[in-house]
Design an enzyme around this catalytic site. Structure first.
Site, mmCIF file in Angstrom:
data_model
loop_
_atom_site.group_PDB
_atom_site.id
_atom_site.type_symbol
_atom_site.label_atom_id
_atom_site.label_comp_id
_atom_site.label_asym_id
_atom_site.label_seq_id
_atom_site.Cartn_x
_atom_site.Cartn_y
_atom_site.Cartn_z
ATOM 1 N N TYR A 151 16.882 19.001 5.042
ATOM 2 C CA TYR A 151 15.627 18.247 4.969
ATOM 3 C C TYR A 151 14.449 19.167 4.642
ATOM 4 O O TYR A 151 13.592 18.843 3.812
ATOM 5 C CB TYR A 151 15.407 17.535 6.305
ATOM 6 C CG TYR A 151 14.251 16.564 6.350
ATOM 7 C CD1 TYR A 151 14.348 15.302 5.772
ATOM 8 C CD2 TYR A 151 13.063 16.907 6.994
ATOM 9 C CE1 TYR A 151 13.289 14.402 5.834
ATOM 10 C CE2 TYR A 151 12.000 16.014 7.064
ATOM 11 C CZ TYR A 151 12.127 14.764 6.478
ATOM 12 O OH TYR A 151 11.075 13.877 6.547
ATOM 13 N N LYS A 155 12.077 18.941 1.355
ATOM 14 C CA LYS A 155 10.632 18.712 1.456
ATOM 15 C C LYS A 155 9.833 19.876 0.868
ATOM 16 O O LYS A 155 8.743 19.677 0.316
ATOM 17 C CB LYS A 155 10.248 18.459 2.910
ATOM 18 C CG LYS A 155 10.772 17.132 3.466
ATOM 19 C CD LYS A 155 10.380 15.959 2.586
ATOM 20 C CE LYS A 155 10.645 14.616 3.240
ATOM 21 N NZ LYS A 155 10.303 13.476 2.346
#
Length: 250
Positions: A151, A155
């Protein structure tokens, strides 16, 4: 802006739904996109019941043909989109030594490949109309977060993607910016609380205590920022990462 058409991915609930409803209240027609069109019904109904204009779009953002079909449908039903909010995302949290290749690929696929495919499909309309707004959803996790190697990488990648789009598309009247939310009360943060074995209310209180404004965020906090970034007045703001986290981050 009343004649502009936007598409918001991951808009069935949470941040995406709040952004879609806010943009509709600003006068935009909105394509409410999620994996299953039926799951978008509540968001679409909230928009249309308030007098707005919206259509539900079902698409797997990581699939090129699926994205192309959704954008074609949006153009046919509402008009050519010139505003895109790449919000679709999933969690597959785990420590690195426990993380599977599938967990890595799934998260990078939805976040980064999905943003690439949807933006690429929409940018031709932006170039034609010499106007465009791209808002990519990053996260404070881009700075690193235990148990989120996939993640965090996705991002952080969103931020580089955003800055590159700003360079490439600026001459066509297109801006690209990223929003990096901090702790926002959503299904995703509830899932994180469950992963660490803490009741969600306690999890929120613990996080609020570490935030300078002494509260956790709500999806509407992100929607307010997105509303500004897609507006006519934000035409001189591009290539920026705005941390909406209740206090300084980076």
């Amino acid at each position: 802006m009343a004649e502009r058409v936007a598409v918001v991915s991951g808009a069935a609930r949470g941040i995406g739904a709040a952004v879609a409803k806010r943009l509709a209240s600003d006068g935009l027609a909105v394509g409410v996109l999620d994996l299953d069109a039926a799951s978008c019904a509540d968001t679409v109904s909230a928009i249309t019941d308030a007098g707005g204009n919206a259509v539900a779009l079902g698409a797997d953002v990581a699939n090129e043909e699926s994205v192309a079909a959704a954008v074609t449908q949006l153009e046919a039903e509402l008009g050519a989109p010139t505003i895109v909010v790449n919000n679709a995302g999933i969690l597959r949290d785990n420590l690195l030594f426990k993380m599977s290749v599938e967990d890595w690929d799934s998260v990078l696929g939805v976040h980064l490949r999905g943003a690439f495919l949807l933006t690429r499909a929409v940018q031709k309309y932006m170039v034609e109309q010499k106007f465009g707004r791209i808002v990519n959803m990053s996260s404070t996790s881009a700075l690193g977060n235990r148990g989120q190697a996939n993640y965090a990488a996705a991002k952080a990648g969103m931020q580089g993607f955003t800055k590159t789009l700003a360079f490439e598309l600026g001459k066509f009247g297109v801006t690209a910016n990223a929003i990096a939310p901090g702790f926002i009360v959503t299904d995703m943060t509830a899932a994180t609380a469950e992963r660490v074995g803490m009741p969600f209310d306690d999890f929120q209180k613990a996080n609020a205590a570490q935030i300078p404004v002494q509260r956790v965020g709500r999806p509407e906090d992100i929607a307010h920022t997105a509303s500004f970034l897609v507006s006519e007045g934000a035409g001189f703001v591009s290539g920026q990462v705005i941390y909406v986290a209740g206090g300084p981050r980076d």
